[in-house]
Design a protein around this motif. Structure first.
Motif, PDB file in Angstrom:
ATOM      1  N   GLU A 186       0.855  -1.191   0.000  1.00  0.00           N
ATOM      2  CA  GLU A 186       0.000   0.000   0.000  1.00  0.00           C
ATOM      3  C   GLU A 186       0.893   1.244   0.000  1.00  0.00           C
ATOM      4  O   GLU A 186       1.798   1.366   0.814  1.00  0.00           O
ATOM      5  N   LYS A 187       0.605   2.136  -0.892  1.00  0.00           N
ATOM      6  CA  LYS A 187       1.493   3.283  -1.107  1.00  0.00           C
ATOM      7  C   LYS A 187       1.648   4.140   0.137  1.00  0.00           C
ATOM      8  O   LYS A 187       2.725   4.674   0.415  1.00  0.00           O
ATOM      9  N   ASN A 188       0.585   4.287   0.895  1.00  0.00           N
ATOM     10  CA  ASN A 188       0.626   5.220   2.025  1.00  0.00           C
ATOM     11  C   ASN A 188       1.098   4.584   3.333  1.00  0.00           C
ATOM     12  O   ASN A 188       1.142   5.257   4.355  1.00  0.00           O
ATOM     13  N   GLN A 189       1.446   3.316   3.286  1.00  0.00           N
ATOM     14  CA  GLN A 189       1.834   2.629   4.515  1.00  0.00           C
ATOM     15  C   GLN A 189       3.354   2.523   4.605  1.00  0.00           C
ATOM     16  O   GLN A 189       4.008   2.001   3.714  1.00  0.00           O
ATOM     17  N   LYS A 190       3.904   3.022   5.693  1.00  0.00           N
ATOM     18  CA  LYS A 190       5.350   2.984   5.891  1.00  0.00           C
ATOM     19  C   LYS A 190       5.795   1.572   6.247  1.00  0.00           C
ATOM     20  O   LYS A 190       5.230   0.938   7.129  1.00  0.00           O
ATOM     21  N   LYS A 191       6.812   1.067   5.534  1.00  0.00           N
ATOM     22  CA  LYS A 191       7.365  -0.250   5.827  1.00  0.00           C
ATOM     23  C   LYS A 191       8.849  -0.138   6.134  1.00  0.00           C
ATOM     24  O   LYS A 191       9.557   0.670   5.545  1.00  0.00           O
ATOM     25  N   VAL A 192       9.284  -0.981   7.082  1.00  0.00           N
ATOM     26  CA  VAL A 192      10.703  -1.004   7.438  1.00  0.00           C
ATOM     27  C   VAL A 192      11.152  -2.458   7.509  1.00  0.00           C
ATOM     28  O   VAL A 192      10.345  -3.382   7.538  1.00  0.00           O
ATOM     29  N   SER A 193      12.460  -2.664   7.544  1.00  0.00           N
ATOM     30  CA  SER A 193      12.992  -4.011   7.719  1.00  0.00           C
ATOM     31  C   SER A 193      12.808  -4.458   9.162  1.00  0.00           C
ATOM     32  O   SER A 193      12.779  -3.638  10.084  1.00  0.00           O
ATOM     33  N   MET A 194      12.712  -5.760   9.371  1.00  0.00           N
ATOM     34  CA  MET A 194      12.591  -6.291  10.726  1.00  0.00           C
ATOM     35  C   MET A 194      13.740  -5.818  11.610  1.00  0.00           C
ATOM     36  O   MET A 194      13.566  -5.541  12.792  1.00  0.00           O
ATOM     37  N   THR A 195      14.915  -5.729  11.013  1.00  0.00           N
ATOM     38  CA  THR A 195      16.098  -5.341  11.789  1.00  0.00           C
ATOM     39  C   THR A 195      16.039  -3.896  12.270  1.00  0.00           C
ATOM     40  O   THR A 195      16.820  -3.500  13.134  1.00  0.00           O
ATOM     41  N   ASP A 196      15.119  -3.096  11.717  1.00  0.00           N
ATOM     42  CA  ASP A 196      14.947  -1.720  12.191  1.00  0.00           C
ATOM     43  C   ASP A 196      14.188  -1.664  13.511  1.00  0.00           C
ATOM     44  O   ASP A 196      14.246  -0.656  14.222  1.00  0.00           O
ATOM     45  N   VAL A 197      13.444  -2.728  13.819  1.00  0.00           N
ATOM     46  CA  VAL A 197      12.628  -2.705  15.042  1.00  0.00           C
ATOM     47  C   VAL A 197      12.973  -3.826  16.014  1.00  0.00           C
ATOM     48  O   VAL A 197      12.446  -3.868  17.128  1.00  0.00           O
ATOM     49  N   CYS A 198      13.850  -4.749  15.602  1.00  0.00           N
ATOM     50  CA  CYS A 198      14.233  -5.817  16.533  1.00  0.00           C
ATOM     51  C   CYS A 198      15.580  -6.408  16.159  1.00  0.00           C
ATOM     52  O   CYS A 198      15.998  -6.357  15.007  1.00  0.00           O
ATOM     53  N   GLN A 199      16.244  -6.960  17.173  1.00  0.00           N
ATOM     54  CA  GLN A 199      17.447  -7.750  16.954  1.00  0.00           C
ATOM     55  C   GLN A 199      17.032  -9.184  16.689  1.00  0.00           C
ATOM     56  O   GLN A 199      16.121  -9.713  17.332  1.00  0.00           O
ATOM     57  N   ILE A 200      17.689  -9.826  15.748  1.00  0.00           N
ATOM     58  CA  ILE A 200      17.469 -11.249  15.484  1.00  0.00           C
ATOM     59  C   ILE A 200      18.687 -11.991  16.025  1.00  0.00           C
ATOM     60  O   ILE A 200      19.786 -11.885  15.482  1.00  0.00           O
ATOM     61  N   ILE A 201      18.498 -12.709  17.113  1.00  0.00           N
ATOM     62  CA  ILE A 201      19.618 -13.288  17.855  1.00  0.00           C
ATOM     63  C   ILE A 201      19.605 -14.805  17.721  1.00  0.00           C
ATOM     64  O   ILE A 201      18.641 -15.471  18.097  1.00  0.00           O
ATOM     65  N   ASP A 202      20.681 -15.341  17.203  1.00  0.00           N
ATOM     66  CA  ASP A 202      20.839 -16.786  17.067  1.00  0.00           C
ATOM     67  C   ASP A 202      21.322 -17.374  18.397  1.00  0.00           C
ATOM     68  O   ASP A 202      21.794 -16.646  19.274  1.00  0.00           O
ATOM     69  N   GLY A 203      21.215 -18.684  18.533  1.00  0.00           N
ATOM     70  CA  GLY A 203      21.746 -19.347  19.714  1.00  0.00           C
ATOM     71  C   GLY A 203      23.221 -19.657  19.557  1.00  0.00           C
ATOM     72  O   GLY A 203      23.798 -19.496  18.486  1.00  0.00           O
ATOM     73  N   ASP A 204      23.831 -20.091  20.633  1.00  0.00           N
ATOM     74  CA  ASP A 204      25.234 -20.499  20.613  1.00  0.00           C
ATOM     75  C   ASP A 204      25.313 -21.917  20.054  1.00  0.00           C
ATOM     76  O   ASP A 204      24.855 -22.873  20.678  1.00  0.00           O
ATOM     77  N   ARG A 205      25.883 -22.052  18.861  1.00  0.00           N
ATOM     78  CA  ARG A 205      25.990 -23.372  18.230  1.00  0.00           C
ATOM     79  C   ARG A 205      27.424 -23.882  18.212  1.00  0.00           C
ATOM     80  O   ARG A 205      27.773 -24.770  17.440  1.00  0.00           O
ATOM     81  N   GLY A 206      28.246 -23.315  19.061  1.00  0.00           N
ATOM     82  CA  GLY A 206      29.660 -23.676  19.087  1.00  0.00           C
ATOM     83  C   GLY A 206      29.945 -24.946  19.863  1.00  0.00           C
ATOM     84  O   GLY A 206      29.070 -25.774  20.111  1.00  0.00           O
ATOM     85  N   LYS A 207      31.183 -25.075  20.300  1.00  0.00           N
ATOM     86  CA  LYS A 207      31.640 -26.304  20.953  1.00  0.00           C
ATOM     87  C   LYS A 207      30.937 -26.564  22.281  1.00  0.00           C
ATOM     88  O   LYS A 207      30.911 -27.698  22.767  1.00  0.00           O
ATOM     89  N   ASN A 208      30.359 -25.523  22.877  1.00  0.00           N
ATOM     90  CA  ASN A 208      29.699 -25.698  24.176  1.00  0.00           C
ATOM     91  C   ASN A 208      28.219 -26.051  24.065  1.00  0.00           C
ATOM     92  O   ASN A 208      27.541 -26.186  25.094  1.00  0.00           O
ATOM     93  N   TYR A 209      27.726 -26.200  22.834  1.00  0.00           N
ATOM     94  CA  TYR A 209      26.315 -26.543  22.669  1.00  0.00           C
ATOM     95  C   TYR A 209      26.027 -27.863  23.387  1.00  0.00           C
ATOM     96  O   TYR A 209      26.799 -28.822  23.274  1.00  0.00           O
ATOM     97  N   GLU A 245      26.468 -24.163  35.349  1.00  0.00           N
ATOM     98  CA  GLU A 245      27.809 -24.142  34.742  1.00  0.00           C
ATOM     99  C   GLU A 245      27.712 -24.210  33.216  1.00  0.00           C
ATOM    100  O   GLU A 245      28.427 -23.486  32.500  1.00  0.00           O
ATOM    101  N   LYS A 246      26.824 -25.077  32.715  1.00  0.00           N
ATOM    102  CA  LYS A 246      26.657 -25.195  31.269  1.00  0.00           C
ATOM    103  C   LYS A 246      26.049 -23.923  30.698  1.00  0.00           C
ATOM    104  O   LYS A 246      26.459 -23.447  29.635  1.00  0.00           O
ATOM    105  N   ASP A 247      25.110 -23.360  31.412  1.00  0.00           N
ATOM    106  CA  ASP A 247      24.483 -22.110  30.978  1.00  0.00           C
ATOM    107  C   ASP A 247      25.518 -20.998  30.857  1.00  0.00           C
ATOM    108  O   ASP A 247      25.530 -20.247  29.873  1.00  0.00           O
ATOM    109  N   GLU A 248      26.397 -20.891  31.838  1.00  0.00           N
ATOM    110  CA  GLU A 248      27.397 -19.821  31.836  1.00  0.00           C
ATOM    111  C   GLU A 248      28.472 -20.031  30.783  1.00  0.00           C
ATOM    112  O   GLU A 248      29.154 -19.079  30.380  1.00  0.00           O
ATOM    113  N   ALA A 249      28.632 -21.287  30.316  1.00  0.00           N
ATOM    114  CA  ALA A 249      29.612 -21.565  29.266  1.00  0.00           C
ATOM    115  C   ALA A 249      29.104 -21.153  27.885  1.00  0.00           C
ATOM    116  O   ALA A 249      29.882 -20.969  26.951  1.00  0.00           O
ATOM    117  N   LEU A 250      27.786 -20.983  27.765  1.00  0.00           N
ATOM    118  CA  LEU A 250      27.197 -20.582  26.489  1.00  0.00           C
ATOM    119  C   LEU A 250      27.152 -19.062  26.379  1.00  0.00           C
ATOM    120  O   LEU A 250      27.047 -18.356  27.385  1.00  0.00           O
TER     121      LEU A 250
END
Length: 385
Positions: A186-209, A245-250
Motif C-alpha cells: 500500500e502506497k501510504n503505509q510505511k514499511k521497514v525491515s525487521m532489523t529496524d525494530v528488533c534484533q534477530i539473535i541466534d543461539g550459541d551453536r559452538g563447541k559448548n552446545y 555451569e553449562k548455561d554460563e559456558a554458552l
C-alpha cells in the motif's frame, strides 16, 4: 453386579509403534504418525514406502495413546497410516467395553497421572504401570449412557471453541482495518525491515552446545525444545534443563523478559512471548530457533505478533529454504518488511487485543473446568450402586 473398577490391561492389548529411523522417512508411501502429528505441533510429516509389520498399521476409528513425553488419547480418522514408537494402538480383544466410554475414561486417567507429577517432566509411562491403571467399569449399558452424555458436552465445547476461533479472526480483521494487509503493498503505509525494530539473535551453536548427557529433568536453566514453542505460544509439558555451569559456558541465545522466540527449522513460524507470567527465570533457545528482541520504543509486541502471523503463510511459501527440513535463515529474515505505524496506534490495537484475550482466557478456563468436573461426575455416577 459388574466390577466397579478394572485395570486397563484387562480390557485391551496395547501395541507399540515401530522405531522408524530418519533414513526411513521419505516423501512417498504411507504417513508415519508421531506424537507431534497427533498433537498438531508439527506439519513435517514423513512417509514410508516398504514392507512393515501389519500390527503397526492404523486406520480410521483406531484408538491411539501417546505414552512418552506427551500423554494423550486420540481417535485416528485420517486414513491408513503407520504408527511410530511411543504410541500405543489399542486392540479391544479382552473385556467388554464401549470404545467411546474407554476414550473418556483413559483421558481422565491420563489427566490424573499428569497431575501426580507435580510439575516435573514425565519422560514416559512404563507399559506395565499403564496396564495397571484402574478406570471405572460399569455395565455396558451404563458405559454407553456416560459416553452419550459426554458426547453432548463435547458438542457444546466444540461450539465454544468455534467462538474462540472467531475471536482470533476478529483480531486479524481489526488489524487489517487499522493498518492494512501486510501481504499487500500500500502506497501510504510505511514499511521497514525487521532489523529496524528488533534484533534477530541466534543461539550459541559452538563447541559448548549441549549434548544429550548435559540435559536433566530439573536444573538451573530451561533449554527449549521444538515442542515448547507451538502455534499458540509456549507449552512446557515437556521440559529439559541444563546446569548453571553449562548455561554460563554458552554465549548467545539466552532470553530476556519481553523477548519473542521464533522457530526457524522444521516447523517454522511458531511464536512465543517470554512475558512476566512465564514461571522460569533462565531460558535458552535451541539451534532451531531465534530470539526476536524488540525495540519497544518503536514497536509494541502484540502489534508485531499479529503482523507476523498474517505474514506467516507467505513467509513459509516464499522465503523458507531447504527440502527435507524447511529452514528460515536469518539472512532472509533480514529482508522481511513490516508496517511501522505510530506507536499510539499500535498501543490502541494492543489494548483491543488484550480485551479479546481476556474473553478467550475466561472461556478456556470455563471449558476446562466444565469438562473435568463433568467427566469426574459421570464416571463417579457410573460406578455408584
Amino acid at each position: 453386579m459388574s466390577k466397579s473398577y478394572i485395570k486397563l490391561g484387562e480390557l485391551a492389548s496395547y501395541i507399540n509403534g515401530y522405531a522408524f529411523k530418519p533414513k526411513d522417512r521419505g516423501s512417498e508411501g504411507l504417513p508415519i504418525i508421531r506424537i507431534q502429528d497427533l498433537t498438531g505441533s508439527s506439519n513435517d510429516k514423513g512417509f514410508y514406502k516398504g514392507t512393515y509389520p501389519s500390527k503397526i498399521e492404523i486406520n480410521n476409528g483406531d484408538v491411539l495413546i501417546s505414552w512418552s513425553a506427551s500423554l494423550g488419547v486420540y481417535v485416528w480418522n485420517n486414513g491408513k497410516a503407520l504408527l511410530n514408537q511411543h504410541i500405543f494402538k489399542v486392540v479391544f480383544d479382552k473385556g467388554e467395553i464401549d470404545k467411546d466410554y474407554f476414550v473418556y475414561a483413559v483421558q481422565f486417567s491420563l489427566h490424573r497421572m499428569r497431575q501426580l507429577t507435580h510439575g516435573a517432566t514425565m519422560k514416559h509411562v512404563v507399559k506395565k504401570d499403564f496396564e495397571n491403571v484402574l478406570i471405572p467399569y460399569p455395565s455396558l449399558k451404563d458405559q454407553r449412557k456416560v459416553a452419550h452424555v459426554l458426547d453432548k458436552l463435547k458438542e457444546s465445547i466444540n461450539k465454544k471453541m468455534d467462538e474462540l476461533t472467531k475471536l482470533d479472526e476478529l483480531i486479524k480483521a481489526r488489524f487489517v482495518e487499522m493498518f492494512g494487509d501486510p501481504n499487500i503493498s500500500e502506497k501510504n503505509q510505511k514499511k521497514v525491515s525487521m532489523t529496524d525494530v528488533c534484533q534477530i539473535i541466534d543461539g550459541d551453536r559452538g563447541k559448548n552446545y549441549p549434548h544429550a548427557n548435559d540435559f536433566c529433568n530439573d536444573g538451573y536453566c530451561l533449554f527449549l525444545n521444538a515442542k515448547n514453542v507451538t502455534t499458540s505460544g509456549f507449552d512446557f509439558s515437556n521440559k529439559m534443563y541444563i546446569s548453571k555451569e553449562k548455561d554460563e559456558a554458552l554465549k548467545k541465545g539466552k532470553l530476556n523478559r519481553g523477548d519473542l522466540v521464533l522457530t526457524t527449522r522444521g516447523t517454522i513460524g511458531n511464536l512465543a512471548f517470554y512475558s512476566s507470567n512465564i514461571p522460569f527465570d533462565n531460558i535458552r533457545i535451541n539451534s532451531g530457533m531465534v530470539i526476536l528482541r524488540l525495540n519497544h520504543d518503536k514497536i509494541e509486541e502484540r502489534f508485531f505478533i499479529e503482523h507476523f502471523k498474517l505474514q506467516l503463510l507467505r513467509i513459509k511459501q516464499k522465503v523458507a529454504s531447504g527440502t527435507a527440513q524447511p529452514q528460515l535463515p536469518i539472512s532472509t529474515m533480514n529482508k522481511i518488511k513490516i508496517f511501522l505505524p505510530p506507536l499510539s496506534l499500535q498501543n490502541e490495537f494492543a489494548n483491543f487485543v488484550q480485551q479479546v484475550d481476556k474473553s478467550k482466557f475466561e472461556n478456556i478456563v470455563y471449558l476446562n473446568k466444565t469438562l473435568s468436573s463433568k467427566i469426574l461426575s459421570q464416571l463417579g455416577d457410573a460406578i455408584r450402586d
